[in-house]
Scaffold this active site. Structure first.
Site, PDB file in Angstrom:
ATOM      1  N   HIS A  91      22.132   3.375 -32.582  1.00  0.00           N
ATOM      2  CA  HIS A  91      21.252   3.803 -31.476  1.00  0.00           C
ATOM      3  C   HIS A  91      20.341   4.976 -31.862  1.00  0.00           C
ATOM      4  CE1 HIS A  91      23.275   1.158 -28.708  1.00  0.00           C
ATOM      5  NE2 HIS A  91      24.431   1.788 -28.781  1.00  0.00           N
ATOM      6  N   ASP A 149      27.561  -5.639 -32.576  1.00  0.00           N
ATOM      7  CA  ASP A 149      28.039  -4.681 -31.576  1.00  0.00           C
ATOM      8  C   ASP A 149      27.585  -5.179 -30.197  1.00  0.00           C
ATOM      9  OD1 ASP A 149      28.845  -1.440 -31.512  1.00  0.00           O
ATOM     10  OD2 ASP A 149      27.571  -2.073 -29.843  1.00  0.00           O
ATOM     11  N   HIS A 157      26.324  -3.623 -27.836  1.00  0.00           N
ATOM     12  CA  HIS A 157      25.082  -2.987 -27.380  1.00  0.00           C
ATOM     13  C   HIS A 157      23.925  -3.334 -28.315  1.00  0.00           C
ATOM     14  CE1 HIS A 157      28.445  -0.332 -26.024  1.00  0.00           C
ATOM     15  NE2 HIS A 157      27.789  -0.429 -24.884  1.00  0.00           N
ATOM     16  N   ASP A 201      33.149  -3.796 -29.845  1.00  0.00           N
ATOM     17  CA  ASP A 201      33.161  -3.594 -28.389  1.00  0.00           C
ATOM     18  C   ASP A 201      32.722  -4.834 -27.607  1.00  0.00           C
ATOM     19  OD1 ASP A 201      30.655  -3.189 -29.482  1.00  0.00           O
ATOM     20  OD2 ASP A 201      30.361  -1.195 -28.626  1.00  0.00           O
TER      21      ASP A 201
HETATM   22 ZN   LIG Z   1      28.463  -0.585 -28.952  1.00  0.00          ZN
END
Ligand SMILES: [Zn+2]
Length: 344
Positions: free
Chosen positions: A127, A164, A166, A251
């Site tokens: 990120h 992931d 996200h 995740d």
């Molecule tokens: Zn994540």
């Protein structure tokens, strides 16, 4: 070093970047290392020497002023950079060591000293933006490694696959304008960080080298199998990278406390092995996994162990948590849309 060996990057400093009560804490990596030890896997991998990256290496993807600011801020004891991202006096050293060591791991794989690898690092990176931290991440570990890989002889194209839960918005921002880097992210959508729509495909020369696979809550093993068989693997085969890097976040597991995709450990194992098989076929087995998120300690421990078994060529995998009972949503429309947009 032995060419058939799997390498890992790990340094105890990664455990000193820590904040009690925060989901991205040192226990995550502790349980991974403990699990590898307990399963007899730590002795099977080659632990590469770690080193701290120079500011100029981090600045390959980040503004130098930002890197210096992070270093100074941590030296004074640290604190929160943004509402999600903490630091302490060890965080800069941990982050710089994560980058230096993962660069060296990737170089050893490119040069054939190691067959493949897993960078067991913290803080995570996908990120982080050029001039600021975001979502538990200080610097874009995998983006920096991909850029460095492109300076090595024999590497003209690199693919990054991000599973992931996200969207890897930071990686996309840091490598998105480079036509020699293919970035594929599968993620829950709409969800944090808000980016990663199917229409974000890269601009200009790099058009088509960004591939976003937005998945609604509840998608699990079956949906991911379709996504990998119909989209991810064919895209890798078409792009023909000399190296595959993987943003490995655990995740998307159904037991993860932060998100709502429904992968099982069996599904994660399948994905990892598909990517390893693709690397064997496309790029002489050159693949390196980078730890990103994952906030259930057992999922992290078993998930990473299964991936490392895959890298070592060990067939066994473990899934003590099983599968969720929920029915999966149909994602045929998303898949067809991706096939159309990316002309598969
Ligand atoms: Zn994540």
């Amino acid at each position: 070093m032995n060419k058939s060996t799997t390498g890992i990057a790990f340094d105890p400093i990664f455990l000193k970047h820590d904040q009690q009560g925060h989901p991205e804490n040192a226990k995550r990596l502790e349980s991974i290392i403990f699990g590898l030890q307990e399963k007899g896997l730590l002795e099977k991998v080659k632990h590469i020497n770690s080193r701290s990256a120079e500011i100029d290496e981090i600045a390959i993807c980040h503004k130098k002023e930002y890197v210096e600011y992070v270093k100074e801020f941590c030296k004074k004891g640290g604190g929160y950079f943004d509402p999600d991202t903490y630091s302490n006096q060890n965080s800069y050293t941990a982050a710089a060591t994560a980058i230096g060591s993962s660069i060296d791991l990737v170089k050893a794989v490119i040069e054939g000293e190691l067959k493949n690898g897993f960078a067991l690092l913290r803080p995570p990176g996908h990120h982080a933006l050029a001039n600021r931290s975001m979502g538990f991440c200080l610097f874009g570990n995998i983006a920096i490694a991909a850029k460095v890989a492109l300076t090595q002889s024999g590497v003209s194209k690199v693919a990054i696959v991000d599973f992931d839960v996200h969207h890897g918005n930071g990686t996309q921002a840091l490598v998105g304008d480079d036509p020699n880097i293919l970035f594929i992210s599968s993620h829950q959508y709409p969800f944090y960080p808000g980016t990663g729509s199917i229409r974000e495909i890269g601009d200009g020369e790099a058009e088509g080298t960004i591939v976003n696979i937005p998945l609604q809550a509840g998608v699990g093993d079956n949906g991911f199998k379709s996504v990998y068989k119909k989209i991810v693997i064919p895209l890798l085969e078409r792009f023909k990278p000399e190296l595959i890097l993987v943003s490995a976040g655990y995740d998307a597991h159904w037991e993860d406390p932060l998100a709502n995709l429904n992968l099982s450990l069996t599904g994660y194992n399948w994905i990892s092995r598909e990517l390893i098989k693709s690397a064997e076929k496309i790029c002489n087995s050159k693949i390196v996994f980078f730890l990103e998120g994952g906030y259930n300690l057992q999922v992290l421990s078993d998930g990473v162990a299964n991936t490392i078994r895959g890298l070592l060529g060990i067939e066994l995998f473990e899934d003590p948590l099983g599968k969720p009972n929920d029915e999966e949503p149909d994602i045929e429309r998303v898949i067809n849309e991706l096939i159309r947009i990316h002309r598969l």
